[in-house]
Each structure stands twice: as structure tokens, then as C-alpha cells.
Design an enzyme around this catalytic site. Structure first.
Site, PDB file in Angstrom:
ATOM      1  N   ASN A 298       1.516  -3.095   4.141  1.00  0.00           N
ATOM      2  CA  ASN A 298       0.598  -3.948   3.373  1.00  0.00           C
ATOM      3  C   ASN A 298      -0.407  -4.551   4.352  1.00  0.00           C
ATOM      4  O   ASN A 298      -0.322  -4.358   5.569  1.00  0.00           O
ATOM      5  CB  ASN A 298       1.367  -5.029   2.603  1.00  0.00           C
ATOM      6  N   LYS A 299      -1.356  -5.263   3.810  1.00  0.00           N
ATOM      7  CA  LYS A 299      -2.472  -5.813   4.606  1.00  0.00           C
ATOM      8  C   LYS A 299      -1.990  -6.472   5.899  1.00  0.00           C
ATOM      9  O   LYS A 299      -0.996  -7.198   5.905  1.00  0.00           O
ATOM     10  CB  LYS A 299      -3.238  -6.823   3.735  1.00  0.00           C
TER      11      LYS A 299
ATOM     12  N   ASP B 294       0.826  -1.210   0.000  1.00  0.00           N
ATOM     13  CA  ASP B 294       0.000   0.000   0.000  1.00  0.00           C
ATOM     14  C   ASP B 294       0.853   1.250   0.000  1.00  0.00           C
ATOM     15  O   ASP B 294       0.464   2.280  -0.546  1.00  0.00           O
ATOM     16  CB  ASP B 294      -0.951   0.000   1.194  1.00  0.00           C
TER      17      ASP B 294
HETATM   18  O1  MRU Z   1      -7.766  -3.090   2.462  1.00  0.00           O
HETATM   19  P1  MRU Z   1      -7.411  -3.435   1.042  1.00  0.00           P
HETATM   20  O2  MRU Z   1      -8.187  -4.588   0.495  1.00  0.00           O
HETATM   21  O3  MRU Z   1      -7.445  -2.217   0.148  1.00  0.00           O
HETATM   22  O4  MRU Z   1      -5.893  -3.895   1.156  1.00  0.00           O
HETATM   23  C1  MRU Z   1      -5.202  -4.203  -0.031  1.00  0.00           C
HETATM   24  C2  MRU Z   1      -3.816  -4.644   0.184  1.00  0.00           C
HETATM   25  O5  MRU Z   1      -3.296  -4.642   1.277  1.00  0.00           O
HETATM   26  C3  MRU Z   1      -3.034  -5.006  -1.040  1.00  0.00           C
HETATM   27  O6  MRU Z   1      -2.121  -6.024  -0.762  1.00  0.00           O
HETATM   28  C4  MRU Z   1      -2.261  -3.769  -1.522  1.00  0.00           C
HETATM   29  O7  MRU Z   1      -3.118  -2.672  -1.655  1.00  0.00           O
HETATM   30  C5  MRU Z   1      -1.607  -4.009  -2.812  1.00  0.00           C
HETATM   31  S1  MRU Z   1      -2.781  -4.089  -4.120  1.00  0.00           S
HETATM   32  C6  MRU Z   1      -1.976  -4.270  -5.583  1.00  0.00           C
END
Ligand code: MRU
Length: 345
Positions: free
Chosen positions: A254-255, A244
Site C-alpha cells: 500500500n502507499k 494495492d
Molecule cells: O498512488 P496511488 O494514489 O494510486 O496509491 C493509492 C493507494 O495506495 C491506495 O491506498 C490503494 O490503492 C487502495 S485504493 C482503494
């Protein structure tokens, strides 16, 4: 090269003055597009994760400004509209704080708007619409390049673990983390994917498993707690995740749960790659400690859908993202190539 259209969906479909957004909260059950001609509804769609994933959020933010510019009266002056776009940009940027692509896309749209020095309002609106389309198109191209560079790291028969969804559903193209897998598959390499379910909102189960199985990729779903055991059994060749935001020193947001996977991969000597376009790198932020982390509603942890799974009123810790320190990252797969263990130049 596989294009997102080949997967049978687009995260966003632009139409004259409005957009249709694939409602990812309804997947995998229903494939439904919601139509928006008001930028405020696009902000709401971003907040409630109808469209999510850092690059796709950037695409939606670009169109939020283009849609806002299209709305309203015809006798407005270009200068007035430029000022309005600046004033509502803050609201768009605040929709989700962690993904750097969102602010990046808004700033790019505003810079473009400010460069316009004509006085034809219809032309100005088209000019902004074209810029949003360019962000979308370029993201698709970046995904294809990430796919090409990442596929070179993969061998026929490899097993790849991924977390959350960084696929076609998260971008304007074939994804970031999943792009190398789609591209390797196109080149005849059979890749086996292990997808963490990704609590609390199950992007791995609902989205990654959905899009990979539709594309005919061999995918196995696991609960988040099972990834260490998979690695201990020697069943994973590498990990690829998206991002992110990436700080100047290479720390990765990241997530939530990504950090756990990185630690496990390090423990087992398994390469841990982060796939992301340059729009995800934020050189204004020195280290991961300074990346703003979005906190989500406790309900997302205490419930699955509408079903309660925890006692009423229990304390909840619900960050949407975590920080993986750069020393745990083997390499960054970008549209310009693979850069090892530090942020790309
Ligand atoms: O909360 P989200 O679903 O938007 O989280 C997304 C992620 O963490 C993805 O791994 C990240 O944005 C990369 S997307 C190419």
C-alpha cells in the site's frame, strides 16, 4: 447504503465509445473531467494519477480496452480485433506495476474477448463495453459490502486513522478503507477520521480530506510524522487502510508510509485493518518480497507542485508503495467478510 453518486462525483463516466475521467491531480481546487476516446490517453491518465487507487485503476484499464476496441475501422474481423487487444494489453498492464486490479481487469477483459465466437464487430464492441461496465458495477457493489462488514467493527464515537486515499476517489464505489466509515455514518454512528497527509503526492490531504469533508464526516488532517504521537496519546481506536496488492501470505503493498503506521499501531496495541476486494489479492505472489514496487520520479519528493523544497540534485528514494508484513495486520475487510490475520481463502 450510501452510493458514490451521493458524494457528487464519479471517478469515471462512460459515454458512447469514450470515457470522462475526474482529474484527481486538480483536486481539491478544481473538479474537472477529461474526455478520452483513445486508449493511449487513458494509459497516460493512469500514469499521471488522474485516476488512481487500485480498484479505480482496474476500472480504467477495463475501459481502456473497451475504448481501444471501439476505435478504428468497421471492416475489421473479430479475430483481428481480438489479436490487437492482446497486443496492446501489455502496454496497459505496465501503466502502473503494483496495483493488482490493473492486470486483473485486463486479463478479465481479454478472457471475455476470447470467449466471443460471433462475427458481428458492432456486437463484439458492445459486448466488451458491457464487460467494462460490469467491472465498474461489481466494484461499486464490493465497496458497499466492504462498508457493511467494516462498519460492524466500528463503534459510535470511534476515531479511525487512515493513510493515503482509499475512498470513493480510489474505487468504483464508496471506497475500501473509507467504506466502513461512510456506512457507519449512514447507520448513525459518528466516526472521527484522522487522515495522514501522505507525502509525496498528498492523497490524504488533497483527496481523503476533500471527499470526507464533502460527505460531512468529521476529518482531521495530520502530517505523516504525527500519527505515532496521536496513538501515544490514546486518540486512535483503529487504523483502516486500503491495499494495492496482497500476497498469498497476507503481506500488503500500500502507499508508502503504511508500514510505519502498522508498526506504530502494533506498538500501541491498536487494531490495524486492511480493506480490499478480492481483485486485490494476488495468489500468484507468495510474499510481499515478490510484489513489484513502482518507483516514482524524484521530482515528486523534491518538489511540492512546481515549488522546489530540496537542494538541486539531491539523492532521492521514491517508492510509491511499501510492504506491511501480514503479522502486523489484525484483519482483512473484504466483500465476503472480515478475515483475521492471514490472507482470506
Ligand atoms: O498512488 P496511488 O494514489 O494510486 O496509491 C493509492 C493507494 O495506495 C491506495 O491506498 C490503494 O490503492 C487502495 S485504493 C482503494
Amino acid at each position: 447504503m450510501m452510493k458514490q453518486q451521493d458524494l457528487g462525483f464519479r471517478v469515471l463516466v462512460p459515454e458512447a465509445g469514450r470515457v470522462k475521467i475526474l482529474d484527481q491531480t486538480r483536486l481539491p481546487g478544481d473538479v474537472v473531467y477529461n474526455e478520452y476516446d483513445d486508449y493511449r490517453d487513458i494509459i497516460t491518465a493512469i500514469k499521471r494519477l488522474e485516476i488512481r487507487g487500485a480498484p479505480a485503476i482496474g476500472v480504467a484499464a477495463g475501459y481502456a480496452l473497451a475504448v481501444a476496441a471501439n476505435a478504428g475501422v468497421d471492416n475489421i474481423m473479430v479475430g483481428q480485433l481480438q489479436a490487437i487487444l492482446h497486443s496492446l494489453s501489455v502496454e496497459i498492464k505496465n501503466a502502473r506495476p503494483t496495483a493488482s486490479n490493473l492486470a486483473w481487469a485486463v486479463d478479465r477483459m481479454l478472457e471475455k474477448a476470447d470467449l466471443y465466437d460471433g462475427d458481428d464487430i458492432a456486437q463484439f464492441r458492445k459486448y466488451l463495453w458491457d464487460e467494462a461496465a460490469a467491472i465498474y458495477r461489481e466494484d461499486e457493489q464490493m465497496c458497499a459490502l466492504i462498508g457493511r462488514h467494516g462498519a460492524a467493527l466500528l463503534h459510535d464515537g470511534d476515531a479511525v486513522l487512515t493513510h493515503c486515499n482509499a475512498g470513493a476517489l480510489a474505487t468504483g464505489g464508496i471506497g475500501t478503507a473509507l467504506a466502513p466509515i461512510y456506512t457507519a455514518d449512514c447507520k448513525g454512528k459518528k466516526i472521527k477520521v484522522f487522515a495522514d497527509e501522505t507525502r509525496p503526492l498528498l492523497q490524504g490531504a488533497r483527496l481523503t480530506a476533500w471527499e470526507l469533508s464533502r460527505a460531512g464526516i468529521d476529518v482531521t488532517l495530520l502530517v505523516d510524522g504525527a500519527s505515532g504521537e496521536l496513538m501515544r496519546r490514546g486518540l486512535i481506536d483503529c487504523v483502516i487502510v486500503g491495499a494495492d496488492r496482497i500476497a498469498k501470505n497476507g503481506d500488503v503493498a500500500n502507499k508508502i508510509g503504511t508500514y510505519n503506521v502498522a508498526v506504530q499501531a502494533n506498538r500501541h496495541g491498536i487494531p490495524f485493518y486492511v480493506a480490499a476486494p478480492y481483485s486485490t489479492f494476488d495468489d500468484a505472489i507468495e510474499t510481499g518480497a515478490d510484489i513489484p514496487i513502482e518507483m516514482r520520479s524524484p521530482d515528486e519528493v523534491t518538489h511540492i507542485g512546481d515549488m522546489p523544497i530540496a537542494p538541486d540534485g539531491v539523492n532521492v528514494f521514491a517508492p510509491a508503495f511499501d510492504i506491511t508484513p501480514h503479522e502486523l495486520v489484525t484483519g482483512y475487510i473484504t466483500e465476503k467478510g472480515v478475515k483475521n490475520n492471514t490472507a482470506p481463502e
